[in-house]
Design a protein around this motif. Structure first.
Motif, PDB file in Angstrom:
ATOM      1  N   ALA A 247       0.659  -0.984   0.081  1.00 56.04           N
ATOM      2  CA  ALA A 247       0.070  -0.219  -0.080  1.00 56.04           C
ATOM      3  C   ALA A 247       1.154   1.033   0.261  1.00 56.04           C
ATOM      4  O   ALA A 247       0.424   2.399  -0.559  1.00 56.04           O
ATOM      5  CB  ALA A 247      -0.859  -0.034   0.772  1.00 56.04           C
ATOM      6  N   SER A 248       2.203   1.548  -0.024  1.00 56.61           N
ATOM      7  CA  SER A 248       2.946   1.976   0.815  1.00 56.61           C
ATOM      8  C   SER A 248       2.486   3.201   1.986  1.00 56.61           C
ATOM      9  O   SER A 248       1.949   2.641   2.674  1.00 56.61           O
ATOM     10  CB  SER A 248       3.036   2.997  -0.650  1.00 56.61           C
ATOM     11  OG  SER A 248       4.518   3.813  -0.827  1.00 56.61           O
ATOM     12  N   LEU A 249       3.506   4.177   1.744  1.00 54.74           N
ATOM     13  CA  LEU A 249       3.572   4.968   3.126  1.00 54.74           C
ATOM     14  C   LEU A 249       2.163   6.373   3.311  1.00 54.74           C
ATOM     15  O   LEU A 249       1.920   6.602   1.856  1.00 54.74           O
ATOM     16  CB  LEU A 249       4.875   4.578   4.166  1.00 54.74           C
ATOM     17  CG  LEU A 249       5.272   3.588   4.027  1.00 54.74           C
ATOM     18  CD1 LEU A 249       6.214   3.800   4.200  1.00 54.74           C
ATOM     19  CD2 LEU A 249       3.975   3.248   5.214  1.00 54.74           C
ATOM     20  N   GLY A 250       3.178   7.284   3.626  1.00 56.50           N
ATOM     21  CA  GLY A 250       2.663   8.637   3.346  1.00 56.50           C
ATOM     22  C   GLY A 250       3.879   9.661   3.974  1.00 56.50           C
ATOM     23  O   GLY A 250       4.230  10.068   4.077  1.00 56.50           O
ATOM     24  N   ILE A 251       2.988  10.747   4.369  1.00 58.19           N
ATOM     25  CA  ILE A 251       3.273  11.997   4.446  1.00 58.19           C
ATOM     26  C   ILE A 251       4.479  12.624   5.774  1.00 58.19           C
ATOM     27  O   ILE A 251       5.606  12.246   6.206  1.00 58.19           O
ATOM     28  CB  ILE A 251       3.476  13.224   4.634  1.00 58.19           C
ATOM     29  CG1 ILE A 251       1.921  13.543   5.548  1.00 58.19           C
ATOM     30  CG2 ILE A 251       3.101  14.120   3.232  1.00 58.19           C
ATOM     31  CD1 ILE A 251       1.340  15.066   5.641  1.00 58.19           C
ATOM     32  N   ASN A 252       4.198  10.873   6.523  1.00 58.16           N
ATOM     33  CA  ASN A 252       4.515  11.075   8.479  1.00 58.16           C
ATOM     34  C   ASN A 252       6.322  10.632   8.129  1.00 58.16           C
ATOM     35  O   ASN A 252       7.045  10.937   8.486  1.00 58.16           O
ATOM     36  CB  ASN A 252       4.043   9.419   9.129  1.00 58.16           C
ATOM     37  CG  ASN A 252       4.336   9.529  10.539  1.00 58.16           C
ATOM     38  OD1 ASN A 252       2.816   9.998  11.035  1.00 58.16           O
ATOM     39  ND2 ASN A 252       5.285   9.731  10.781  1.00 58.16           N
ATOM     40  N   CYS A 365       7.296   8.544  -0.744  1.00 55.70           N
ATOM     41  CA  CYS A 365       6.252   8.257   0.233  1.00 55.70           C
ATOM     42  C   CYS A 365       5.205   9.524  -0.248  1.00 55.70           C
ATOM     43  O   CYS A 365       3.693   8.978   0.555  1.00 55.70           O
ATOM     44  CB  CYS A 365       6.394   8.177   1.324  1.00 55.70           C
ATOM     45  SG  CYS A 365       7.547   6.574   1.733  1.00 55.70           S
ATOM     46  N   THR A 366       5.226  10.341  -0.646  1.00 56.27           N
ATOM     47  CA  THR A 366       4.237  11.507  -0.724  1.00 56.27           C
ATOM     48  C   THR A 366       2.626  11.225  -1.332  1.00 56.27           C
ATOM     49  O   THR A 366       2.343  11.917  -1.241  1.00 56.27           O
ATOM     50  CB  THR A 366       5.336  13.376  -0.979  1.00 56.27           C
ATOM     51  OG1 THR A 366       5.962  13.504   0.302  1.00 56.27           O
ATOM     52  CG2 THR A 366       4.101  13.632  -0.123  1.00 56.27           C
ATOM     53  N   LYS A 367       3.219  10.634  -2.497  1.00 54.47           N
ATOM     54  CA  LYS A 367       2.550  10.703  -3.361  1.00 54.47           C
ATOM     55  C   LYS A 367       1.460   9.743  -2.805  1.00 54.47           C
ATOM     56  O   LYS A 367      -0.116   9.631  -3.367  1.00 54.47           O
ATOM     57  CB  LYS A 367       3.110   9.988  -5.028  1.00 54.47           C
ATOM     58  CG  LYS A 367       3.887   8.993  -4.575  1.00 54.47           C
ATOM     59  CD  LYS A 367       4.165   8.743  -5.812  1.00 54.47           C
ATOM     60  CE  LYS A 367       4.668   6.840  -6.608  1.00 54.47           C
ATOM     61  NZ  LYS A 367       6.463   6.906  -6.147  1.00 54.47           N
TER      62      LYS A 367
END
Length: 389
Positions: A247-252, A365-367
């Motif tokens: 799923a990937s990650l995020g801005i954390n 990870c931001t996208k």
């Protein structure tokens, strides 16, 4: 249409290192750090290789936040030994470095000789911390020391073939390492759960990992010899790894990568400091009326519901109760609540702010973050993370 990869064979449970006697090869290249050698922990691996009469070479130059120079040195050492298998023993740094070493060595060899059809080198990952989940992911984070930047590399070819999770290897991890790495697990799982690439499959894994962290992290922190808690956290780390490699990650994580690289804060601690503020930003409660909320806020509220943090169906209450629970967990683990508390100097933070915002925006990870930030918004999040509240 979605896609979900299951990953390597995972052997879990106390005593599972004996699987090393069954690998079918004659030469093994071991990638680890100096502490594993000095403490004798590496003997738990080499004893099995000796018993199976397997020849091995140990490369133990790995340091935290492995730099490009160490990867380059490892490629040379691996090439000279020419092994049939790579075993990596250690935390995220050792496993990430071994992934990069093995991956780039293969790429270089193919580039030098396009006719070369080397048999794939077997890659076995043995984690000694319960945090990164790197033993089942396609991610590797390498540091450019010159610019104090961490680069997340992503390629399916970096996923290990086998992972061995033996709780005996994590019993001696100090409590502050247990806390930092455990919060890294929680961040992986929560970010995977709200990612734009999440699915029913990754959600199921993320949910289980979140429940395990809330059930066992404090126990493992308070008593390192609690083998049940150690084993559950080891499993949680791996399960969260399976979730976020899909799923990937995020801005954390985008923010944690540059905070770690620039201010030298351990990765798990950086994630822990950021997590409540990132949840608040992503949920974006201020933009909605009392009964209308973003899908992301609803997903955070789902987490609060399955953790029994609230009986309310109101998304606002769910998000707030999740943030409260994470802040309470952090306090119980003695983790700071802001960058200021973590001893980052104000002038150092302010002079780096523009730069770290730009680097975080461009992090891979931001996208997949559920709310895509513009630089102004992200700068405000960084400021809140610095001050705390």
């Amino acid at each position: 249409m979605g896609n979900f990869k299951v990953g390597p064979n995972v052997y879990f449970g106390v005593g599972k290192l004996e699987k090393l006697r069954e690998i079918n090869c004659k030469k093994v290249f071991i990638v680890t750090d100096p502490f594993m050698v000095k403490s004798g922990a590496i003997n738990q691996v080499t004893d099995h290789l000796d018993a199976a009469k397997i020849n091995y070479k140990v490369f133990s130059d790995i340091v935290p936040d492995p730099p490009l120079e160490i990867v380059s040195k490892g490629i040379k050492a691996m090439d000279e030994f020419d092994p049939e298998a790579v075993i990596t023993l250690g935390g995220g740094s050792a496993i990430d470095a071994a992934k990069a070493i093995s991956y780039f060595r293969n790429m270089i060899n193919k580039g030098l000789d396009s006719q070369k059809t080397d048999k794939k080198v077997l890659f076995i990952a043995i984690p000694t911390t319960s945090g990164t989940g790197s033993e089942v992911t396609s991610f590797s984070v390498i540091t450019d020391k010159k610019f104090n930047v961490k680069y997340p590399l992503v390629d399916e070819a970096m996923v290990p073939d086998m992972a061995i999770l033996d709780a005996n290897l994590v019993k001696t991890a100090p409590n502050f390492i247990t806390a930092d790495t455990g919060m890294d697990v929680l961040t992986h799982a929560i970010e995977a759960y709200v990612s734009t690439e999440s699915s029913d499959y990754s959600d199921a894994l993320a949910e289980k990992a979140i429940k395990l962290v809330f059930g066992y992290l404090e126990r493992a922190y308070k008593d390192g010899n609690d083998l049940e808690a150690r084993e559950k956290m080891h499993n949680a780390s791996c399960i969260a790894g399976m979730a976020f490699t899909n799923a990937s990650l995020g801005i954390n994580h985008s923010m944690a990568h540059i905070i770690g690289g620039r201010f030298h804060i351990p990765h798990g601690k950086a994630n822990a400091i950021l997590l409540p503020y990132v949840i608040e930003y992503n949920a974006n409660l201020k933009e909605f009326n009392r009964n209308e909320y973003s899908d992301t806020a609803k997903k955070y509220a789902e987490i609060a519901k399955f953790l029994n943090l609230t009986s309310s169906n109101n998304a606002r209450e769910g998000v707030k109760s999740l943030i409260r629970a994470i802040c309470t967990l952090k306090r119980n683990l003695n983790i700071q609540s802001s960058l200021k508390e973590a001893k980052v100097e104000r002038k150092d933070f302010e002079s780096n702010l523009e730069d770290i915002v730009n680097i975080a925006i461009n992090d891979g990870c931001t996208k997949t973050n559920p709310r895509y930030p513009n630089p102004t918004e992200l700068k405000e999040v960084f400021k809140v993370v610095y001050e705390g509240k």
